[in-house]
Design an enzyme around this catalytic site. Sequence first.
Site, PDB file in Angstrom:
ATOM      1  N   THR A   1      -8.004 -10.437  31.875  1.00 54.92           N
ATOM      2  CA  THR A   1      -8.664  -9.533  30.939  1.00 54.92           C
ATOM      3  C   THR A   1      -9.393 -10.366  29.916  1.00 54.92           C
ATOM      4  OG1 THR A   1      -8.387  -7.636  29.444  1.00 54.92           O
ATOM      5  CG2 THR A   1      -6.705  -9.361  29.344  1.00 54.92           C
TER       6      THR A   1
ATOM      7  N   LYS B   1     -19.052  -5.840  30.444  1.00 55.99           N
ATOM      8  CA  LYS B   1     -18.088  -5.441  31.466  1.00 55.99           C
ATOM      9  C   LYS B   1     -18.750  -5.280  32.837  1.00 55.99           C
ATOM     10  CE  LYS B   1     -14.774  -5.439  28.526  1.00 55.99           C
ATOM     11  NZ  LYS B   1     -13.840  -6.586  28.515  1.00 55.99           N
TER      12      LYS B   1
ATOM     13  N   LEU C   1     -10.791   3.982  27.194  1.00 59.13           N
ATOM     14  CA  LEU C   1     -10.521   3.493  25.840  1.00 59.13           C
ATOM     15  C   LEU C   1      -9.015   3.294  25.684  1.00 59.13           C
ATOM     16  CD1 LEU C   1     -11.633   2.953  22.938  1.00 59.13           C
ATOM     17  CD2 LEU C   1     -11.156   5.368  22.465  1.00 59.13           C
TER      18      LEU C   1
END
Length: 243
Positions: A23, A105, A130
């Site tokens: 991530t 992203k 989110l």
Amino acid sequence: MWDPFDYTSIIDAMKDCSGLFYTFEPLQDQQPSYDEFAAEVEVRTAHNVLEACAQTETIARVVFTSSITAVVWRENRKSTADVDERHWSDPNFCRKYKLWHALAKTVSEKTAWALAMDRGVDMVSINAGLVMGQELGPSSPYLKGAAEMYEEGTLVAVDLKFLVDAHVCAYECASAYGRYLCFNHVINSPADALDLVRVLSPDDTPSPTSSGDLRLSKQKIQNKKLNQLMVEISSGEIMSAAH
């Protein structure tokens, strides 16, 4: 300690690892200035990490954390049927409207997929909504364009525990493949919008009239693929995603 721009340090950090949960998020103090440069940094980091994974023989699978913002942004969105894991945001559209989080992203995930397929790395991506948590605030770069996402039925959120469960399933289930949209809250009613505002700005108490201009929007995003995976991997206890 590894440096995302130092290829050797990444390889050293992954030595003997059997899997990687990847991530990328900018430091909290950088979020207000999330810009095109930050997007370039994220893309470069993804490239280096996936290249290192290809050189690490012990890596069995990479679970790559991406975002719903890599899915929902493009021209003529309103004419599209329900959005799912087959859709991609358009980088040119993101640049045009300065949707830097979506650009980062989208391009970093595309870069990761290109390398994974070329180098034979087993990769699965989790495209998260989110993420609800203590550090969430109105300056979150994910929220740029939130009003449009609400109107188009694609504004979604995910609890941290649910997100973690999805990552574990994606790693442990041998049949997992491709992309999975991950959310368990659909924000498509005035009440949902008020609840989100309260989470983003707990010190400001919005009144019900604050949502007077909002109307119920039809949900146009689906995560049935993730729902099926989580049911498959669960041992007797069905974990269901929003649908």
